[in-house]
Every structure is written in C-alpha cells, then in structure tokens.
Design an enzyme around this catalytic site. Structure first.
Site, PDB file in Angstrom:
ATOM      1  N   GLY A 116       0.801  -1.228  -0.106  1.00 48.75           N
ATOM      2  CA  GLY A 116       0.217   0.071  -0.046  1.00 48.75           C
ATOM      3  C   GLY A 116       1.059   1.159  -0.068  1.00 48.75           C
ATOM      4  CG  ASN A 187      -1.093   3.755 -15.192  1.00 53.01           C
ATOM      5  OD1 ASN A 187      -0.626   4.854 -14.788  1.00 53.01           O
ATOM      6  ND2 ASN A 187      -1.430   2.765 -14.530  1.00 53.01           N
ATOM      7  CG  HIS A 262      -5.146   6.194  -9.309  1.00 55.04           C
ATOM      8  ND1 HIS A 262      -3.936   5.783  -9.708  1.00 55.04           N
ATOM      9  CD2 HIS A 262      -4.978   6.608  -7.959  1.00 55.04           C
ATOM     10  CE1 HIS A 262      -3.237   5.344  -8.585  1.00 55.04           C
ATOM     11  NE2 HIS A 262      -4.042   6.010  -7.555  1.00 55.04           N
ATOM     12  CD  GLU A 408      20.328   5.418   6.912  1.00 51.77           C
ATOM     13  OE1 GLU A 408      21.264   5.891   7.519  1.00 51.77           O
ATOM     14  OE2 GLU A 408      19.899   5.847   5.836  1.00 51.77           O
TER      15      GLU A 408
END
Length: 656
Positions: A116, A187, A262, A408
């Site tokens: 996500g 896209n 989207h 990191e």
C-alpha cells in the site's frame, strides 16, 4: 499459450474488479482494468504456485507493490483457486472480509506481503530475492535444485517515484539478483493527473545505470509479455525491469486513460457502458467467464504435478544429505537457543551496551546458523559484523553479513522481505536517530508480525560531539507508540544479553534494541532479576520497608539513578530498571503494583522526551527527561548542561 482463455481471464479480472469497487463505493479500479492482460499472463502462464499449499517454499513469489490495485490481485487469486471464494470478492473492503482495501500478509491466502505504501513491496521483493539466494547457496546441490524459483513484482509509476524503490533497486543491481523480475505498469497516471506533472525521467536509463536488464513492451501483447519474461529468466547476472505500457482503466469508454479512474469507483453508468464495450452481460454481477475457471482448473493440475515432483526430489535430497536435512529443519523450525554460549560480563566492569550486543551477536551467529543481517554502513559503530561467516555478495551467496550501504529506508524494507521469505532470522542496524529514515518498514513489520530485530545504537544525548542532529530525544517515544513493536532499552551488558534473548524468542513481534555508545557499569542485581525483567521491569536495588521514592529509569540512566540513590541520605529509595515500558504496562496490576507501587512517589529518569511517562508521576517536575534537542560537546558535559545529572536526580529524590 491459449490466448482465448487468457483473454477470458483478463475479462474476468476487469469484471470482478469493477463490480467489487462499485459495490464497496470505494477502491482503485484503474490498475485492475489497465493491467488485466499482464495478470492473465503472469498467473496463467508464468508463475509457479500451489494454491493448496500457499506456503510451499519453492513457489514463485509475487508481490503487488502497487497495493492500491488490490482487486487485480484478489481477482487472480480467486480464479487461480486460492482460498478466496467469490463471496469474499463481493465483500471487498468490508469489515472482516478477506479482501481488505490493500493486500495484507497473513490475512488473505496468496498475499506475500502487506502493500500500500508505495515502493515498500518493491523493496520487499529485493529482500525475498536475497533470501532465496542465501538458501539456494546453502541447500541446493548439483542434482537437487531445491530452491530455483523466481521473485516477481508489479510496480506502478508511484512505486518508482518513491525513494525506497531507488535505494532497493540500486542494492539489487549491485548484488546481481538475477532471479528478480519487476513489471513496471507504466500507465503514466497518478491521482493528480498525468505523470508529466512531476515525473519525466527516463526510468529505463536509471535502472540500466543501477545494473538492471531493462526490457520494454506492450501491456496488451500477451505473446510479447511472455517472450519478455523468458528473456528476463535467461538473464542470470542482472535483475530485470520489464516496462509495459498500459492504459489506466482500459475498457471504461469515458474514463480510460484519465486520473479519474485511478482511485474512485467508475459509477453505475460507466460500469454499464464498460460491460457493453467488453461484451459482459450488463445485468451480470461479478461475472466470471466459464473458460477462465476451466483454464485454472487445468492449471492447478499442472501446478500440483510440479509440486509433487518437488516433494519427491526433496525426499531424495533428504535421504542423500541427512546433515543438510537436519540443518534445513533448524532453519525452518523455531529458534533454538540451547546451543548458544551467551557471553557473561563482570559486575563492576564498564561496557557499552552496543559492544555487549556485538558480543551477543557473535555468540548467536555461532549457535543460530540462519541468523543473517547487517547495517546501513555503520557496522563498526553498531558492532553488527559477523566475523568468520562471510559477507553476502556476488561472489559469496553463503555470506551472512549484509552490507546495505547508506540506505536505511531500503534496509528496513529489504529486511522485511527476508523475514517474509521464511527460513532466516534477520536483523538490521543504524543509529537510533536514523530510525526516522526507516519508519515505514518498521511500522509494516509490526503490522505483519515479522520478527525482525532492529539494533539502534547511539541512543541518547550521550552521543556527545556529533550534536543535536545525531542525538535522539523523541525517538524512543515515537517507536513505543507503534503497536506490536517491542522496544527494549537495556541498562547494562547483562540486560543486553536478556534483551537479545527476548528478541530471538519473539516469533511474531519485531524488536528494537536501543543501545548506548558510551560505556556503562555492570551493576549488581538480585538473584532472580531476569524473571521480572522479562515482564518489562525489575527492582535493581531496593530498600528496607516501604520506599519513600521509586526511581524508574531506562538504559544508561539506570546507573545514573543508582548513583543518585546511593547519595540520597535519609530516604528509602527503590531503583527500577524498566527494560520495556509497554511490556511492563501490559502486565497484570498485581505485578505492576509490586514493582512500582501507586501510592509511593515516583521519579522517572530517561534521556528522552517525557511523552508517555506522565502517568507514572504525580508531579511534572518528577520527570527528569528532555523535552528539547541536544547540544554539541562531550557527552557528559552535554548531560550536565541539560540537567540530566546525578545531582538533579538526587534533588528530585529528596523532593527539592
């Protein structure tokens, strides 16, 4: 290739995705509609899977880095025969469903990692590819290639804008992870509009500079996609980026190619129009073409045959190499600390807890053969090298020390990928102040329940001369705020040994070890101190009768509290070392009351912000903490200047 069947799979992905998003009234239909053919080829032709045994070690790993397109993955997992029935697709984004808004590891069969936050999945895939190389080097033999699968990921424009993917891609190219193949769904659309608003670089040239093979094609040419995959698999010296040009929301007559598709449902009229354009019955809800189910029914037979062949090979390997099989069982079983000769430290000696941690790591490396990890270019300071066990590199895939470079963020996400892969226990390290650079993967490790160990040294203003940029003050509080993250700040070398034990015993919780740069005295303790310390806190030094004051301290401040208590004449003082505040607070009331009685005045001493300690004290000035940034100068002088001194602690004990 059965093109007609694959077209029906792509059609079904579009149908399920648009209906699920529409029913939920939220979601991201653009990617599933735009990348349906990529999914059809991947799941229908490319991936080696085992829906009946999703944890099979030699399965291909597939990571949807662009996790907002979750319905693309859920549709394909459902069609492929994973434990994701159509009723769960219909419950997309609903409370308690197996189809949450973004894929969640451990929640949905076939989901390899929680994605996500963009770019995290990309870096997780790099970690999985590293783990694969490590295990293949240790267990494969010429006649028995036990670990020979590939790691695939699907990333979008947003993933490749994020810095974490750049760090991870650079590391992957350097390490020549030839079994890593990433599809770039190009896209050219983000939430705000076309990518030209902020992203005009030549991505292929960038990845070429990283040392990747870069291929390019049409996201709707299924034969071409398959050919590109074969070309990628033939390249063993470089990871591969396959750039596939697609149209976001393809199939939606009025919204395809627009940012409007989207992250919002198509709307009922656009869904109807899309179904007409695609040849789906307008009134059909959650339509799946029969040919798609039939295709995967046969595909599962082939997958099962391959799985069974591997199981027979594994049995032959185990009989041929019983010593390797015993080691395999150790790698994939619970951590066994019985063969670890933990170091001991002399009471009264002075040892930095980072140094003590380094000694423990050496002992663990000898007794836990699947322990691997490294630092973000700070191994000499973090004391994290595993001497004698080699550096993981292009020339040595059996090396157990990882060199992450000054990366990191990628380090944290790659460590998650290693932990997700299975068979390995991993740690990573930097200065505590730089945990900020890797906060997203720490949070995701906690969310996924991954037993990653974070070695964060130089844990306070006692860093000294490097000044406030390198002196953490708010970091302990911010890490303690993360659910399911165990933060341990040991006060001396003996507590550091226990902290490492707790970290290695943890099976579903990541652990932070906050360690000192400066030497700390190894203080006297009661005989059975470890039993209480395992619950978060213990009484280091007690008094006769009921104490007048309880001093609660952590880390380097425990010795400071002991010194101050020793000079507090006329006061009965108890000193408590709180190894983990949150662990202590999770215990039953009787235990908490025995260690820190509520009706006794309490003073808290910690070289960090007061946040979270307020409930321990009745007066604000009994918090000997730091609610400001540090100073540049020798550590002891900095502490004196900021009021973190023996004299101030003594004054608070005396109530002055």
């Amino acid at each position: 290739m059965d093109r007609k069947a694959l077209e029906k799979i792509a059609l079904s992905v579009r149908s399920l995705s648009m209906d699920a998003v529409e029913a939920a009234k939220s979601g991201h239909p653009g990617l599933p509609l735009g990348a349906a053919e990529i999914g059809a080829v991947l799941f229908g032709e490319v991936l080696r899977l085992s829906p009946h045994d999703p944890a099979w070690i030699n399965r291909d790993r597939f990571v949807l880095s662009a996790g907002h397109g979750s319905m693309w993955l859920y549709s394909l997992l459902h069609l492929a025969g994973f434990d994701l029935p159509l009723d769960e697709i219909k419950r997309f984004r609903q409370l308690g469903s197996k189809t949450p808004g973004h894929p969640e590891y451990g929640h949905t069969a076939g989901v390899e990692t929680t994605t996500g936050p963009l770019g995290q999945g990309f870096a997780n895939a790099v970690g999985m590819a590293i783990a694969q190389e490590m295990l293949a080097a240790r267990f494969n033999t010429p006649e028995f290639p036990l670990i020979d699968h590939y790691v695939y990921a699907l990333a979008g424009d947003g993933c490749l804008m994020e810095g974490v993917s750049a760090e991870a891609a650079s590391l992957a190219g350097h390490l020549k992870l030839g079994r890593l193949i990433v599809f770039y769904d190009s896209n050219r659309i983000t939430i705000e509009g076309e990518t030209d608003l902020a992203f005009t670089e030549d991505v292929g040239a960038r990845f070429g500079a990283y040392g990747w093979q870069v291929l390019e094609g049409d996201g709707y040419d299924m034969e071409g996609i398959l050919s590109l995959v074969e070309e990628a698999k033939a390249e063993r010296e470089r990871p591969t980026l396959i750039i596939l040009h697609t149209t976001i929301g393809k199939g939606a007559p009025n919204k395809a190619g627009s940012h409007e598709v989207h992250g919002a449902p198509l709307g009922s009229e656009e869904v109807k129009a899309s179904k007409r354009a695609l040849g789906i019955p307008e009134d059909a809800q959650f339509y799946v073409a029969p040919e798609a189910y039939a295709y995967f029914e046969e595909r599962r037979k082939a997958w099962r045959e391959e799985y069974d062949r591997w199981q027979r090979m594994f049995s032959d390997w185990a009989r041929t190499y019983p010593e390797k099989k015993a080691e395999w069982d150790r790698f994939f079983g619970p951590v066994d600390l019985s063969k670890v000769s933990f170091p001991s430290f002399e009471r009264g000696s002075k040892v930095a807890t980072r140094k003590a941690s380094g000694e423990v790591l050496k002992a663990l490396a000898a007794g836990v053969p699947n322990l691997v990890g490294g630092s973000a270019d700070l191994a000499p300071s973090n004391n994290t090298a595993l001497p004698g066990y080699g550096d993981f590199s292009v020339g040595d895939r059996t090396g157990r020390t990882l060199h992450y470079g000054v990366r990191e963020h990628a380090m944290g996400a790659v460590a998650n990928g290693i932990a997700l892969y299975g068979g390995l226990r991993t740690f990573c390290a930097t200065f505590l102040v730089f945990s900020d650079y890797m906060r997203p993967p720490i949070r995701l490790a906690a969310l996924m329940g991954l037993p990653v160990t974070y070695i964060f040294t130089h844990d306070s203003i006692f860093v000294g001369e490097d000044g406030p940029t390198h002196q953490p003050v708010e970091h302990l509080a911010s890490l303690r705020a993360v659910p399911n993250l165990l933060v341990l700040r040991p006060g001396d070398a003996e507590e550091t040994v226990l902290a490492w034990r707790l970290a290695m015993e943890s099976a579903s919780t990541p652990v932070v070890l906050a360690l000192s740069r400066q030497g700390l005295p190894v203080y006297e303790k009661p005989a059975a101190w470890e039993e209480d310390a395992r619950r978060g806190a213990y009484v280091v030094k007690d008094c006769e009768g009921t104490p007048d004051v309880v001093v609660v301290a952590t880390g380097s401040e425990v010795s400071l509290a002991l010194a101050a208590a020793g000079e507090a004449e006329g006061r009965r003082v108890r000193v408590v070392s709180m190894l983990s505040r949150e662990l202590f607070l999770s215990q039953d009331e009787a235990f908490r009351e025995r260690i820190v009685p509520r009706d006794v005045r309490t003073v808290v001493v910690e070289a960090g912000v007061a946040l979270g300690w307020e409930g321990f004290v009745s007066r604000r000035d009994d918090l000997v903490t730091l609610d400001r940034f540090g100073l540049s100068g020798p550590g002891g002088q900095v502490a004196e200047a900021l009021g973190l001194s023996k004299e101030r602690v003594k004054q608070r004990i005396m109530g002055q």
